[in-house]
Design a protein around this motif. Structure first.
Motif, PDB file in Angstrom:
ATOM      1  N   PHE A 265       5.377   1.614  -3.383  1.00  7.81           N
ATOM      2  CA  PHE A 265       4.401   1.088  -2.087  1.00  7.81           C
ATOM      3  C   PHE A 265       5.368   0.299  -1.023  1.00  7.81           C
ATOM      4  O   PHE A 265       6.639  -0.345  -1.433  1.00  7.81           O
TER       5      PHE A 265
ATOM      6  N   SER B  28       0.751  -1.112  -0.264  1.00  5.88           N
ATOM      7  CA  SER B  28       0.144  -0.159  -0.026  1.00  5.88           C
ATOM      8  C   SER B  28       0.846   1.248   0.068  1.00  5.88           C
ATOM      9  O   SER B  28       2.033   1.142  -0.008  1.00  5.88           O
ATOM     10  N   ASN B  29       0.232   2.293  -0.249  1.00  4.81           N
ATOM     11  CA  ASN B  29       0.982   3.636  -0.045  1.00  4.81           C
ATOM     12  C   ASN B  29      -0.139   4.803   0.616  1.00  4.81           C
ATOM     13  O   ASN B  29      -0.578   5.402  -0.021  1.00  4.81           O
ATOM     14  N   LEU B  30      -0.296   4.541   2.024  1.00  6.09           N
ATOM     15  CA  LEU B  30      -1.198   5.135   2.745  1.00  6.09           C
ATOM     16  C   LEU B  30      -1.066   6.458   2.941  1.00  6.09           C
ATOM     17  O   LEU B  30      -2.090   7.318   2.991  1.00  6.09           O
TER      18      LEU B  30
ATOM     19  N   PHE C 237      -4.782  -0.167  -3.830  1.00  7.74           N
ATOM     20  CA  PHE C 237      -4.322  -1.172  -2.713  1.00  7.74           C
ATOM     21  C   PHE C 237      -5.237  -1.877  -2.092  1.00  7.74           C
ATOM     22  O   PHE C 237      -5.257  -3.136  -1.665  1.00  7.74           O
TER      23      PHE C 237
ATOM     24  N   ALA D 111      -5.707  -1.553   1.013  1.00  9.01           N
ATOM     25  CA  ALA D 111      -5.327  -1.987   2.180  1.00  9.01           C
ATOM     26  C   ALA D 111      -6.308  -1.618   3.515  1.00  9.01           C
ATOM     27  O   ALA D 111      -5.815  -1.009   4.434  1.00  9.01           O
TER      28      ALA D 111
ATOM     29  N   LYS E  97      -4.215   6.093  -1.744  1.00 10.32           N
ATOM     30  CA  LYS E  97      -3.932   4.954  -2.880  1.00 10.32           C
ATOM     31  C   LYS E  97      -4.854   3.710  -2.515  1.00 10.32           C
ATOM     32  O   LYS E  97      -4.584   2.811  -2.918  1.00 10.32           O
ATOM     33  N   GLN E  98      -5.984   4.029  -1.610  1.00 14.47           N
ATOM     34  CA  GLN E  98      -6.706   2.913  -1.465  1.00 14.47           C
ATOM     35  C   GLN E  98      -7.385   2.109  -2.415  1.00 14.47           C
ATOM     36  O   GLN E  98      -7.722   0.972  -2.579  1.00 14.47           O
TER      37      GLN E  98
ATOM     38  N   SER F  48       4.832  -2.565   2.592  1.00 12.25           N
ATOM     39  CA  SER F  48       4.081  -3.506   3.652  1.00 12.25           C
ATOM     40  C   SER F  48       4.747  -3.791   4.634  1.00 12.25           C
ATOM     41  O   SER F  48       5.908  -3.814   4.872  1.00 12.25           O
TER      42      SER F  48
END
Length: 349
Positions: A216, A16-18, A268, A270, A264-265, A218
């Motif tokens: 991204f 992800s890239n929250l 991804f 996440a 970026k949800q 994790s």
């Protein structure tokens, strides 16, 4: 009543890239000589206070952070039949209570974001109505009738606010929220992607219509919160049974366990839940357990190893400095505890 509530959470997020930096890549921090992914305190608090957990539990008790209070006043006056030119002048004057208004005479926006409670908004609209009705009022002298030092805005009570032009109405945050970091070393990866133009034929060009890159990562994130329950009640102006303070603590606990920043949800998805939660109450000096991860967790079971390392470090602190709390509650995914039990624990005095 226990003065402090401390929450420690371990949450695994898949690729992800929250929370992005200025280059669009995941935010990081160098900790213990190892690169970690990071979720900023600001991004977390924004996600929580705009979440369903807050909206449903704290309806009518949430403020708005905005530069546009003047526009709200202007729209209100025009809807009431006020002349646009006069309405703009009044809106600019009343908006100036919350911050310096932009120089353009047609603008009603202030230069900074101001955190405004529902009661303060209502008071500002009432003041504007009085001015529109012909009362001679100097809004600067009326600041104390609009701005409040305590009210029922739960998010302002938790996260505080700063009003540069009226600092006596600043609100000290009852909740301290650390930046969440991964418990282990992380390498950011790059996603090279293409987008195809559906209307382009192969006879024109066989290539993609767009090329791009996105970073991204994790990992298991450790998150720490400390809430001063006494200050929370003071900020809420609550001197009764603490019903709103309890609801606020419950909403915050639920959001911290279930809500992540929205970055970026769509790419991804996440959407994670905490694997482990430790809630502590007491009057002792608060302390983070981030030191458990000064040495990065290693191995393939990073969730289990992170939980074990956190517990070991907590026990070491308790042995060296004495108990860090009077009461504790735990949730271990696949083991003991539920979110409802943690929420109930957080709410009780």
């Amino acid at each position: 009543m226990s003065r402090f509530l401390q929450l420690h959470l371990l949450t695994f997020f898949p690729p992800s890239n929250l929370n992005r930096d200025d280059l669009g890549r995941p935010k990081t921090a160098m900790v213990g000589g190892a690169n970690r992914l990071r979720l900023s305190s600001q991004a977390l608090k924004r996600a929580w206070r705009t979440s369903e957990a807050f909206e449903t539990t704290l309806e009518h008790h949430l403020g708005k952070r905005t530069q546009r209070m003047g526009q709200e006043i202007l729209d209100h006056l025009i809807a009431a039949g006020q002349d646009a030119k006069k309405a703009t002048k009044i809106a600019r004057e009343v908006a100036g209570i919350f911050g310096k208004v932009k120089k353009e005479e047609t603008s009603t926006a202030i230069e900074q974001l101001a955190f405004i409670s529902p009661r303060e908004k209502a008071a500002a609209l009432e003041l504007a109505d009085r001015m529109a009705g012909g009362e001679k009022i100097d809004p600067k002298k009326e600041a104390a009738s609009v701005l409040l030092r305590a009210d029922t805005a739960a998010d302002i009570a938790l996260f505080g606010r700063m009003l540069a032009d009226n600092p006596s109405f600043n609100r000290e945050a009852a909740a301290q929220v650390a930046h969440a970091i991964t418990t282990h070393k992380v390498s950011i990866e790059d996603d090279y992607y293409t987008a195809v133009d559906d209307l382009k034929t192969s006879s024109e060009d066989a290539g993609a219509g767009f090329l791009g890159e996105a970073g991204f990562g994790s990992g298991v994130f450790y998150l720490y919160l400390c809430i001063n329950r006494d200050l929370l009640k003071t900020n809420l102006g609550e001197e009764d049974d603490g019903t709103l303070a309890a609801a606020t603590l419950g909403a915050l606990t639920r959001a911290a366990a279930t809500v992540a920043p929205s970055g970026k949800q769509n790419s991804f998805a996440a959407h994670a839940r905490a694997h482990y939660i430790l809630a502590e109450k007491g009057n002792q000096q608060p302390r983070t357990l981030a030191g458990a991860f000064a040495q990065p967790v290693t191995g393939t079971d990073i969730v289990g190893a992170s939980i074990a390392q956190l517990k070991i470090f907590r026990d070491q602190l308790n042995k060296a400095y004495g108990p860090g709390s009077d009461a504790q509650a735990e949730l271990i995914l696949g083991g003991d505890g539920t979110l409802e039990e943690i929420v109930t624990f957080a709410q009780k005095a």
